[in-house]
Write an enzyme that holds these catalytic residues in place. Structure first.
Site, PDB file in Angstrom:
ATOM      1  N   HIS A  34      24.617   2.039  -2.566  1.00 40.73           N
ATOM      2  CA  HIS A  34      24.163   2.460  -1.272  1.00 40.73           C
ATOM      3  C   HIS A  34      25.081   1.750  -0.260  1.00 40.73           C
ATOM      4  O   HIS A  34      24.981   2.824   0.859  1.00 40.73           O
ATOM      5  CB  HIS A  34      22.500   1.795  -1.119  1.00 40.73           C
ATOM      6  CG  HIS A  34      21.439   2.741  -1.927  1.00 40.73           C
ATOM      7  ND1 HIS A  34      20.203   2.469  -1.473  1.00 40.73           N
ATOM      8  CD2 HIS A  34      21.718   3.880  -2.609  1.00 40.73           C
ATOM      9  CE1 HIS A  34      19.595   3.380  -2.410  1.00 40.73           C
ATOM     10  NE2 HIS A  34      20.607   4.264  -3.024  1.00 40.73           N
ATOM     11  N   SER A  66      -0.637   1.724   7.666  1.00 46.72           N
ATOM     12  CA  SER A  66      -1.691   1.556   6.621  1.00 46.72           C
ATOM     13  C   SER A  66      -3.238   1.932   6.928  1.00 46.72           C
ATOM     14  O   SER A  66      -3.840   2.077   5.906  1.00 46.72           O
ATOM     15  CB  SER A  66      -1.706   0.068   6.065  1.00 46.72           C
ATOM     16  OG  SER A  66      -2.349  -0.792   7.243  1.00 46.72           O
ATOM     17  N   THR A 113       0.747  -1.434  -0.074  1.00 46.17           N
ATOM     18  CA  THR A 113       0.058  -0.025  -0.030  1.00 46.17           C
ATOM     19  C   THR A 113       0.962   1.400   0.059  1.00 46.17           C
ATOM     20  O   THR A 113       0.382   2.377   0.456  1.00 46.17           O
ATOM     21  CB  THR A 113      -0.933   0.088   1.258  1.00 46.17           C
ATOM     22  OG1 THR A 113      -0.072  -0.107   2.538  1.00 46.17           O
ATOM     23  CG2 THR A 113      -1.944  -1.220   1.245  1.00 46.17           C
ATOM     24  N   GLY A 114       1.998   1.356  -0.396  1.00 39.81           N
ATOM     25  CA  GLY A 114       2.919   2.363  -0.592  1.00 39.81           C
ATOM     26  C   GLY A 114       2.517   3.058  -1.861  1.00 39.81           C
ATOM     27  O   GLY A 114       1.660   2.710  -2.857  1.00 39.81           O
ATOM     28  N   PRO A 115       3.380   4.377  -2.159  1.00 43.80           N
ATOM     29  CA  PRO A 115       2.945   5.018  -3.278  1.00 43.80           C
ATOM     30  C   PRO A 115       3.307   4.362  -4.638  1.00 43.80           C
ATOM     31  O   PRO A 115       2.458   4.644  -5.788  1.00 43.80           O
ATOM     32  CB  PRO A 115       3.948   6.200  -3.125  1.00 43.80           C
ATOM     33  CG  PRO A 115       4.320   6.358  -1.683  1.00 43.80           C
ATOM     34  CD  PRO A 115       4.249   4.993  -1.234  1.00 43.80           C
ATOM     35  N   ARG A 171      -0.867  -4.850   4.474  1.00 49.81           N
ATOM     36  CA  ARG A 171      -0.982  -5.460   5.872  1.00 49.81           C
ATOM     37  C   ARG A 171      -1.736  -4.634   6.943  1.00 49.81           C
ATOM     38  O   ARG A 171      -1.848  -3.286   6.555  1.00 49.81           O
ATOM     39  CB  ARG A 171       0.482  -5.511   6.532  1.00 49.81           C
ATOM     40  CG  ARG A 171       1.300  -4.334   6.668  1.00 49.81           C
ATOM     41  CD  ARG A 171       2.780  -4.695   7.046  1.00 49.81           C
ATOM     42  NE  ARG A 171       3.431  -3.517   7.425  1.00 49.81           N
ATOM     43  CZ  ARG A 171       3.834  -3.141   8.701  1.00 49.81           C
ATOM     44  NH1 ARG A 171       3.315  -3.420   9.573  1.00 49.81           N
ATOM     45  NH2 ARG A 171       4.417  -1.766   8.527  1.00 49.81           N
TER      46      ARG A 171
END
Length: 438
Positions: free
Chosen positions: A218, A41, A12-14, A36
Protein backbone atom coordinates in the site's frame (compact mmCIF):
# COMPACT_ATOMS: atom_id res chain seq x y z
CA UNK A 1 -16.43 -22.69 22.01
CA UNK A 2 -15.00 -22.54 25.51
CA UNK A 3 -14.53 -18.93 26.54
CA UNK A 4 -16.31 -17.82 23.37
CA UNK A 5 -19.60 -17.80 25.25
CA UNK A 6 -20.17 -14.08 25.59
CA UNK A 7 -18.53 -12.17 22.76
CA UNK A 8 -18.61 -8.40 22.33
CA UNK A 9 -17.80 -7.05 18.85
CA UNK A 10 -16.51 -3.48 18.87
CA UNK A 11 -17.25 -1.67 15.61
CA UNK A 12 -20.22 -1.33 13.31
CA UNK A 13 -18.64 -1.88 9.91
CA UNK A 14 -19.43 -4.70 7.45
CA UNK A 15 -16.78 -7.02 8.95
CA UNK A 16 -18.46 -6.74 12.37
CA UNK A 17 -21.78 -7.90 10.92
CA UNK A 18 -20.18 -10.86 9.15
CA UNK A 19 -18.28 -11.87 12.28
CA UNK A 20 -21.42 -11.63 14.43
CA UNK A 21 -23.38 -13.87 12.03
CA UNK A 22 -20.51 -16.35 11.95
CA UNK A 23 -20.20 -16.47 15.74
CA UNK A 24 -23.93 -17.02 16.23
CA UNK A 25 -24.11 -19.63 13.48
CA UNK A 26 -21.00 -21.67 14.24
CA UNK A 27 -20.14 -20.95 17.86
CA UNK A 28 -23.71 -20.41 19.10
CA UNK A 29 -22.64 -17.80 21.64
CA UNK A 30 -24.14 -14.65 23.05
CA UNK A 31 -23.08 -11.75 20.82
CA UNK A 32 -23.16 -8.04 21.46
CA UNK A 33 -22.23 -5.21 19.11
CA UNK A 34 -21.07 -1.76 20.18
CA UNK A 35 -20.23 1.28 18.08
CA UNK A 36 -19.46 4.94 18.42
CA UNK A 37 -22.07 7.63 18.10
CA UNK A 38 -21.67 9.27 14.69
CA UNK A 39 -23.73 10.37 11.72
CA UNK A 40 -22.61 7.30 9.80
CA UNK A 41 -23.36 4.81 12.58
CA UNK A 42 -26.86 6.28 13.01
CA UNK A 43 -27.87 4.50 9.78
CA UNK A 44 -26.65 1.20 11.20
CA UNK A 45 -28.35 1.58 14.57
CA UNK A 46 -31.58 2.74 12.94
CA UNK A 47 -31.61 -0.30 10.63
CA UNK A 48 -30.92 -2.58 13.59
CA UNK A 49 -33.80 -1.07 15.53
CA UNK A 50 -36.17 -1.45 12.58
CA UNK A 51 -35.25 -5.12 12.11
CA UNK A 52 -35.47 -5.88 15.84
CA UNK A 53 -31.69 -6.48 16.00
CA UNK A 54 -31.75 -9.01 13.13
CA UNK A 55 -28.73 -8.91 10.82
CA UNK A 56 -27.93 -10.81 7.63
CA UNK A 57 -24.77 -11.80 5.75
CA UNK A 58 -24.99 -12.91 2.11
CA UNK A 59 -22.30 -14.33 -0.15
CA UNK A 60 -21.31 -13.86 -3.77
CA UNK A 61 -19.76 -17.30 -4.22
CA UNK A 62 -21.66 -20.46 -3.30
CA UNK A 63 -18.39 -22.02 -2.08
CA UNK A 64 -18.53 -19.62 0.87
CA UNK A 65 -22.01 -20.61 2.07
CA UNK A 66 -20.79 -21.26 5.63
CA UNK A 67 -20.48 -17.47 5.96
CA UNK A 68 -24.07 -16.89 4.91
CA UNK A 69 -26.88 -16.54 7.41
CA UNK A 70 -28.86 -14.28 9.65
CA UNK A 71 -29.25 -13.93 13.38
CA UNK A 72 -30.54 -11.71 16.13
CA UNK A 73 -27.93 -9.74 18.05
CA UNK A 74 -28.35 -10.25 21.79
CA UNK A 75 -27.08 -6.84 22.93
CA UNK A 76 -26.61 -3.55 21.10
CA UNK A 77 -24.70 -0.62 22.61
CA UNK A 78 -25.01 2.81 21.02
CA UNK A 79 -21.78 4.41 22.22
CA UNK A 80 -18.86 2.51 23.77
CA UNK A 81 -19.39 4.23 27.10
CA UNK A 82 -22.83 2.57 27.34
CA UNK A 83 -21.49 -1.00 27.34
CA UNK A 84 -22.62 -3.08 30.31
CA UNK A 85 -22.56 -6.74 31.30
CA UNK A 86 -19.85 -9.36 31.56
CA UNK A 87 -17.98 -10.34 28.40
CA UNK A 88 -15.35 -13.06 28.23
CA UNK A 89 -14.14 -12.12 24.74
CA UNK A 90 -13.84 -8.73 23.06
CA UNK A 91 -13.27 -8.49 19.30
CA UNK A 92 -11.78 -5.23 18.05
CA UNK A 93 -13.23 -4.81 14.56
CA UNK A 94 -12.29 -1.16 14.07
CA UNK A 95 -9.28 0.34 12.31
CA UNK A 96 -5.98 -0.12 14.14
CA UNK A 97 -5.51 3.59 14.74
CA UNK A 98 -8.78 3.64 16.72
CA UNK A 99 -7.97 0.78 19.13
CA UNK A 100 -6.92 2.86 22.14
CA UNK A 101 -9.58 5.52 21.60
CA UNK A 102 -12.27 2.84 21.64
CA UNK A 103 -10.95 0.99 24.70
CA UNK A 104 -10.60 4.24 26.65
CA UNK A 105 -14.37 4.78 26.34
CA UNK A 106 -15.16 1.42 27.98
CA UNK A 107 -15.34 1.11 31.77
CA UNK A 108 -12.10 -0.35 33.10
CA UNK A 109 -13.91 -2.70 35.49
CA UNK A 110 -15.63 -4.28 32.48
CA UNK A 111 -12.32 -4.77 30.64
CA UNK A 112 -10.76 -6.37 33.73
CA UNK A 113 -13.29 -9.20 33.39
CA UNK A 114 -12.34 -9.94 29.79
CA UNK A 115 -10.29 -13.10 29.26
CA UNK A 116 -9.43 -12.61 25.59
CA UNK A 117 -9.08 -9.64 23.20
CA UNK A 118 -9.02 -10.45 19.47
CA UNK A 119 -7.58 -7.98 16.95
CA UNK A 120 -9.18 -8.63 13.57
CA UNK A 121 -7.23 -6.17 11.37
CA UNK A 122 -4.21 -5.04 13.40
CA UNK A 123 -1.08 -3.44 12.07
CA UNK A 124 2.54 -4.03 12.99
CA UNK A 125 2.78 -3.38 16.74
CA UNK A 126 -0.95 -3.40 17.55
CA UNK A 127 -0.73 -6.38 19.92
CA UNK A 128 2.03 -4.67 21.88
CA UNK A 129 -0.11 -1.53 22.02
CA UNK A 130 -3.15 -3.33 23.45
CA UNK A 131 -1.09 -5.47 25.79
CA UNK A 132 0.43 -2.35 27.34
CA UNK A 133 -2.96 -0.66 27.71
CA UNK A 134 -4.56 -3.71 29.33
CA UNK A 135 -1.62 -4.08 31.73
CA UNK A 136 -1.93 -0.39 32.64
CA UNK A 137 -5.55 -0.86 33.75
CA UNK A 138 -4.65 -4.13 35.56
CA UNK A 139 -6.54 -6.32 33.09
CA UNK A 140 -5.15 -9.81 32.57
CA UNK A 141 -6.33 -10.93 29.13
CA UNK A 142 -4.86 -12.98 26.30
CA UNK A 143 -4.32 -10.73 23.27
CA UNK A 144 -4.66 -12.39 19.85
CA UNK A 145 -3.64 -10.84 16.53
CA UNK A 146 -4.82 -11.97 13.13
CA UNK A 147 -2.71 -10.91 10.16
CA UNK A 148 -5.79 -9.54 8.44
CA UNK A 149 -9.57 -9.89 8.15
CA UNK A 150 -10.76 -13.14 6.57
CA UNK A 151 -12.06 -11.70 3.30
CA UNK A 152 -13.83 -8.87 1.52
CA UNK A 153 -17.15 -7.83 3.09
CA UNK A 154 -19.17 -4.77 2.12
CA UNK A 155 -22.61 -3.28 2.78
CA UNK A 156 -25.37 -5.10 0.87
CA UNK A 157 -26.80 -1.85 -0.51
CA UNK A 158 -23.68 0.36 -0.41
CA UNK A 159 -24.61 2.14 2.82
CA UNK A 160 -24.58 1.17 6.52
CA UNK A 161 -27.49 -1.14 7.34
CA UNK A 162 -28.26 -4.52 8.87
CA UNK A 163 -27.15 -6.46 5.76
CA UNK A 164 -23.72 -7.21 4.27
CA UNK A 165 -22.31 -9.33 1.47
CA UNK A 166 -18.99 -11.16 1.49
CA UNK A 167 -17.58 -11.24 -2.02
CA UNK A 168 -14.45 -13.28 -1.35
CA UNK A 169 -12.41 -14.97 1.35
CA UNK A 170 -8.69 -15.52 1.80
CA UNK A 171 -7.01 -18.87 1.39
CA UNK A 172 -4.74 -18.35 4.37
CA UNK A 173 -4.69 -16.05 7.40
CA UNK A 174 -2.00 -15.91 10.10
CA UNK A 175 -2.56 -15.70 13.85
CA UNK A 176 -0.44 -15.15 16.95
CA UNK A 177 -1.20 -14.91 20.66
CA UNK A 178 0.39 -13.66 23.86
CA UNK A 179 -0.35 -17.10 25.28
CA UNK A 180 1.06 -20.39 24.00
CA UNK A 181 -0.41 -22.89 23.76
CA UNK A 182 -3.75 -21.14 23.42
CA UNK A 183 -7.16 -22.80 23.59
CA UNK A 184 -8.66 -19.71 21.97
CA UNK A 185 -6.34 -19.99 18.97
CA UNK A 186 -7.09 -23.70 18.63
CA UNK A 187 -10.82 -23.00 18.55
CA UNK A 188 -10.41 -20.18 16.06
CA UNK A 189 -8.32 -22.45 13.86
CA UNK A 190 -11.11 -25.03 13.86
CA UNK A 191 -13.64 -22.32 13.00
CA UNK A 192 -11.57 -21.03 10.07
CA UNK A 193 -10.99 -24.54 8.76
CA UNK A 194 -14.76 -24.97 8.55
CA UNK A 195 -14.78 -21.92 6.30
CA UNK A 196 -12.07 -23.39 4.07
CA UNK A 197 -9.42 -20.94 5.35
CA UNK A 198 -6.01 -22.13 6.54
CA UNK A 199 -5.15 -20.45 9.83
CA UNK A 200 -1.38 -20.61 10.33
CA UNK A 201 -0.22 -20.18 13.91
CA UNK A 202 2.87 -17.99 14.27
CA UNK A 203 5.40 -17.86 17.08
CA UNK A 204 4.23 -14.46 18.29
CA UNK A 205 1.50 -11.87 17.64
CA UNK A 206 4.08 -9.48 16.17
CA UNK A 207 5.09 -12.15 13.67
CA UNK A 208 1.46 -12.62 12.61
CA UNK A 209 1.14 -8.87 12.15
CA UNK A 210 4.03 -8.87 9.66
CA UNK A 211 2.02 -11.20 7.39
CA UNK A 212 -0.27 -8.46 6.08
CA UNK A 213 0.33 -7.57 2.44
CA UNK A 214 -0.88 -4.00 3.03
CA UNK A 215 2.33 -3.27 4.96
CA UNK A 216 4.42 -3.96 1.88
CA UNK A 217 2.31 -2.84 -1.08
CA UNK A 218 0.00 0.00 0.00
CA UNK A 219 2.64 2.66 0.81
CA UNK A 220 4.36 2.45 -2.61
CA UNK A 221 1.02 2.21 -4.45
CA UNK A 222 -0.61 5.18 -2.70
CA UNK A 223 2.15 7.40 -1.30
CA UNK A 224 3.49 8.64 -4.61
CA UNK A 225 2.80 11.81 -6.60
CA UNK A 226 0.74 10.02 -9.28
CA UNK A 227 -1.76 8.43 -6.87
CA UNK A 228 -1.90 11.43 -4.55
CA UNK A 229 -2.62 13.83 -7.43
CA UNK A 230 -5.62 11.68 -8.30
CA UNK A 231 -6.63 11.32 -4.66
CA UNK A 232 -6.65 15.09 -4.13
CA UNK A 233 -8.41 15.83 -7.40
CA UNK A 234 -5.44 17.39 -9.18
CA UNK A 235 -5.43 14.86 -12.04
CA UNK A 236 -7.96 12.95 -14.14
CA UNK A 237 -10.04 11.05 -11.59
CA UNK A 238 -10.37 7.77 -13.45
CA UNK A 239 -7.13 6.08 -12.57
CA UNK A 240 -6.66 2.63 -11.08
CA UNK A 241 -4.59 1.36 -8.15
CA UNK A 242 -3.22 -1.82 -9.75
CA UNK A 243 -2.74 -0.71 -13.35
CA UNK A 244 0.41 0.22 -15.22
CA UNK A 245 1.22 3.83 -16.02
CA UNK A 246 -0.52 5.86 -17.44
CA UNK A 247 -3.73 4.07 -16.34
CA UNK A 248 -2.30 3.62 -12.87
CA UNK A 249 0.80 4.32 -10.76
CA UNK A 250 2.79 1.15 -11.45
CA UNK A 251 6.14 1.85 -13.10
CA UNK A 252 9.56 0.20 -12.75
CA UNK A 253 10.39 2.98 -10.29
CA UNK A 254 7.39 2.18 -8.10
CA UNK A 255 8.35 -1.50 -8.10
CA UNK A 256 11.89 -0.53 -7.06
CA UNK A 257 10.39 1.35 -4.11
CA UNK A 258 8.17 -1.62 -3.23
CA UNK A 259 11.10 -4.02 -3.12
CA UNK A 260 13.19 -1.49 -1.16
CA UNK A 261 10.31 -1.03 1.32
CA UNK A 262 10.09 -4.80 1.80
CA UNK A 263 13.83 -4.99 2.48
CA UNK A 264 13.62 -2.18 5.02
CA UNK A 265 10.72 -3.93 6.75
CA UNK A 266 12.72 -7.17 6.77
CA UNK A 267 15.65 -5.44 8.48
CA UNK A 268 13.34 -3.98 11.14
CA UNK A 269 11.58 -7.24 12.01
CA UNK A 270 14.83 -9.19 12.11
CA UNK A 271 15.97 -6.89 14.91
CA UNK A 272 12.82 -8.03 16.73
CA UNK A 273 13.74 -11.72 16.43
CA UNK A 274 11.26 -12.33 13.62
CA UNK A 275 12.04 -13.99 10.30
CA UNK A 276 11.30 -12.00 7.19
CA UNK A 277 9.11 -13.30 4.40
CA UNK A 278 9.62 -14.17 0.75
CA UNK A 279 7.70 -11.28 -0.80
CA UNK A 280 6.97 -12.95 -4.14
CA UNK A 281 5.88 -16.22 -2.53
CA UNK A 282 3.68 -14.32 -0.07
CA UNK A 283 2.08 -12.37 -2.92
CA UNK A 284 1.35 -15.44 -5.05
CA UNK A 285 0.75 -18.29 -2.61
CA UNK A 286 -0.98 -16.43 0.22
CA UNK A 287 -2.72 -13.66 -1.73
CA UNK A 288 -3.42 -13.84 -5.48
CA UNK A 289 -1.92 -16.62 -7.63
CA UNK A 290 -0.73 -16.21 -11.19
CA UNK A 291 -0.27 -18.82 -13.89
CA UNK A 292 3.03 -20.77 -13.92
CA UNK A 293 3.63 -19.50 -17.47
CA UNK A 294 4.04 -16.02 -15.90
CA UNK A 295 6.00 -16.96 -12.77
CA UNK A 296 7.57 -20.37 -12.36
CA UNK A 297 7.72 -22.22 -9.06
CA UNK A 298 11.52 -22.02 -9.23
CA UNK A 299 11.39 -18.20 -9.45
CA UNK A 300 8.91 -17.97 -6.58
CA UNK A 301 10.79 -20.32 -4.25
CA UNK A 302 14.22 -18.82 -4.95
CA UNK A 303 13.17 -15.18 -4.92
CA UNK A 304 15.23 -14.39 -1.81
CA UNK A 305 18.44 -15.53 -3.47
CA UNK A 306 18.20 -13.37 -6.59
CA UNK A 307 19.88 -10.02 -7.10
CA UNK A 308 17.76 -6.95 -6.39
CA UNK A 309 17.18 -6.10 -10.05
CA UNK A 310 15.98 -9.66 -10.69
CA UNK A 311 13.61 -9.41 -7.72
CA UNK A 312 12.22 -6.14 -9.06
CA UNK A 313 11.69 -7.73 -12.48
CA UNK A 314 9.72 -10.62 -10.97
CA UNK A 315 7.50 -8.36 -8.86
CA UNK A 316 6.82 -6.25 -11.97
CA UNK A 317 5.86 -9.42 -13.88
CA UNK A 318 3.57 -10.36 -11.01
CA UNK A 319 1.60 -7.12 -11.34
CA UNK A 320 1.40 -7.26 -15.13
CA UNK A 321 0.13 -10.85 -14.85
CA UNK A 322 -2.75 -9.66 -12.68
CA UNK A 323 -3.99 -6.87 -14.92
CA UNK A 324 -6.67 -9.42 -15.74
CA UNK A 325 -7.77 -12.34 -13.59
CA UNK A 326 -5.67 -15.09 -15.20
CA UNK A 327 -8.03 -17.78 -13.92
CA UNK A 328 -11.27 -16.19 -15.14
CA UNK A 329 -13.14 -17.43 -18.20
CA UNK A 330 -12.80 -15.15 -21.25
CA UNK A 331 -15.95 -13.77 -22.83
CA UNK A 332 -16.89 -14.26 -26.47
CA UNK A 333 -14.48 -11.49 -27.44
CA UNK A 334 -11.63 -13.16 -25.59
CA UNK A 335 -11.58 -10.61 -22.77
CA UNK A 336 -10.79 -11.75 -19.24
CA UNK A 337 -12.13 -10.16 -16.04
CA UNK A 338 -10.50 -6.73 -15.51
CA UNK A 339 -8.96 -7.66 -12.17
CA UNK A 340 -6.85 -4.52 -11.76
CA UNK A 341 -9.65 -1.98 -12.29
CA UNK A 342 -9.76 -0.79 -8.66
CA UNK A 343 -10.28 2.99 -8.82
CA UNK A 344 -8.12 5.36 -6.82
CA UNK A 345 -10.74 7.07 -4.68
CA UNK A 346 -10.74 10.82 -4.16
CA UNK A 347 -11.10 12.92 -1.01
CA UNK A 348 -14.72 13.37 0.01
CA UNK A 349 -17.05 15.08 2.47
CA UNK A 350 -17.88 12.58 5.21
CA UNK A 351 -21.19 12.11 7.03
CA UNK A 352 -20.15 14.67 9.66
CA UNK A 353 -19.67 17.29 6.93
CA UNK A 354 -15.84 17.31 7.02
CA UNK A 355 -13.48 16.75 4.13
CA UNK A 356 -11.87 13.35 4.65
CA UNK A 357 -9.34 11.01 3.04
CA UNK A 358 -10.32 7.50 1.87
CA UNK A 359 -9.43 4.53 4.07
CA UNK A 360 -6.58 3.81 1.67
CA UNK A 361 -4.23 5.61 2.31
CA UNK A 362 -5.52 7.13 5.59
CA UNK A 363 -5.10 3.81 7.45
CA UNK A 364 -1.79 3.22 5.71
CA UNK A 365 -0.48 6.53 7.07
CA UNK A 366 -0.97 5.25 10.62
CA UNK A 367 0.58 1.89 9.73
CA UNK A 368 3.69 3.33 8.16
CA UNK A 369 4.23 5.98 10.86
CA UNK A 370 4.19 3.21 13.47
CA UNK A 371 6.68 1.23 11.40
CA UNK A 372 8.90 4.30 11.11
CA UNK A 373 8.73 4.83 14.87
CA UNK A 374 9.71 1.23 15.56
CA UNK A 375 12.54 1.49 13.03
CA UNK A 376 13.90 4.53 14.87
CA UNK A 377 13.69 2.64 18.17
CA UNK A 378 15.60 -0.41 16.92
CA UNK A 379 18.08 1.82 15.04
CA UNK A 380 17.17 0.51 11.58
CA UNK A 381 17.51 2.75 8.54
CA UNK A 382 14.38 3.14 6.38
CA UNK A 383 14.95 5.86 3.74
CA UNK A 384 12.26 4.55 1.38
CA UNK A 385 9.66 4.50 4.14
CA UNK A 386 10.77 8.00 5.17
CA UNK A 387 10.22 9.18 1.57
CA UNK A 388 6.70 7.71 1.44
CA UNK A 389 5.77 9.55 4.62
CA UNK A 390 7.34 12.84 3.52
CA UNK A 391 5.49 12.69 0.19
CA UNK A 392 2.16 11.99 1.86
CA UNK A 393 2.56 14.61 4.60
CA UNK A 394 3.57 17.26 2.10
CA UNK A 395 0.43 16.54 0.11
CA UNK A 396 -2.02 16.72 3.02
CA UNK A 397 -0.42 19.97 4.22
CA UNK A 398 -0.68 21.48 0.73
CA UNK A 399 -4.33 20.45 0.46
CA UNK A 400 -5.16 21.93 3.88
CA UNK A 401 -3.35 25.23 3.15
CA UNK A 402 -4.45 25.80 -0.42
CA UNK A 403 -7.15 23.75 -2.12
CA UNK A 404 -9.28 23.25 1.02
CA UNK A 405 -8.39 26.43 2.90
CA UNK A 406 -11.34 27.59 5.00
CA UNK A 407 -13.16 24.25 4.66
CA UNK A 408 -14.06 21.86 7.48
CA UNK A 409 -11.30 19.25 7.57
CA UNK A 410 -11.04 15.94 9.42
CA UNK A 411 -7.96 15.01 11.45
CA UNK A 412 -6.74 13.11 8.39
CA UNK A 413 -5.37 16.40 7.03
CA UNK A 414 -3.09 16.83 10.05
CA UNK A 415 0.51 15.62 10.24
CA UNK A 416 0.60 13.26 13.22
CA UNK A 417 3.28 11.49 15.23
CA UNK A 418 1.12 8.86 17.04
CA UNK A 419 3.69 9.20 19.79
CA UNK A 420 1.45 7.91 22.59
CA UNK A 421 0.81 4.68 20.71
CA UNK A 422 4.50 4.36 19.91
CA UNK A 423 5.46 4.79 23.57
CA UNK A 424 3.20 1.87 24.50
CA UNK A 425 4.52 -0.28 21.66
CA UNK A 426 8.19 0.45 22.39
CA UNK A 427 7.76 -0.53 26.02
CA UNK A 428 6.52 -3.98 25.02
CA UNK A 429 8.74 -5.06 22.11
CA UNK A 430 11.87 -7.11 22.64
CA UNK A 431 14.95 -6.26 20.60
CA UNK A 432 17.46 -8.88 19.49
CA UNK A 433 20.60 -8.58 21.67
CA UNK A 434 23.20 -6.35 20.05
CA UNK A 435 20.70 -4.78 17.66
CA UNK A 436 20.58 -1.46 19.44
CA UNK A 437 22.84 0.47 21.77
CA UNK A 438 20.71 1.17 24.84
Amino acid sequence: MGDFQRVLVLGTGPASIQLAVLLKKVADCRVGIAGRKSVRSEHFFAALKQSNRRIRADIQNEKHRRLQGECVIDDVFHGYESITGRWDTVILSVTADAYIGVLQQIHERLLRQVRCVVLISPTFGSNSLIRHYMTDIRADAEIISFSTYLGDTRWRHDKPSDQVITTGIKKKVFIGSTKAPSDHVTKLRTLYEQLGITLEIMGSPLEAETRNSSLYVHPPLFMNDFSLNVLFGEAAPKKFVYKMFPEGPITPGLIRDMVACWKEMTAIIRKLNIDGLNLLKFMTDDNYPVRPESLSRHEIENFLHFETIHQEYLVYIRYTSLLIDPFSEPDQDGKYFDFSAVPIRQIFVNHEGYWDIPRMPKEDYYRIKIIQGIARYVDSSCPTIDTFIATYERKIEEAARHRLQGELLSDAFTVQSFEEDLKRIRSEIEIRPGSKNI
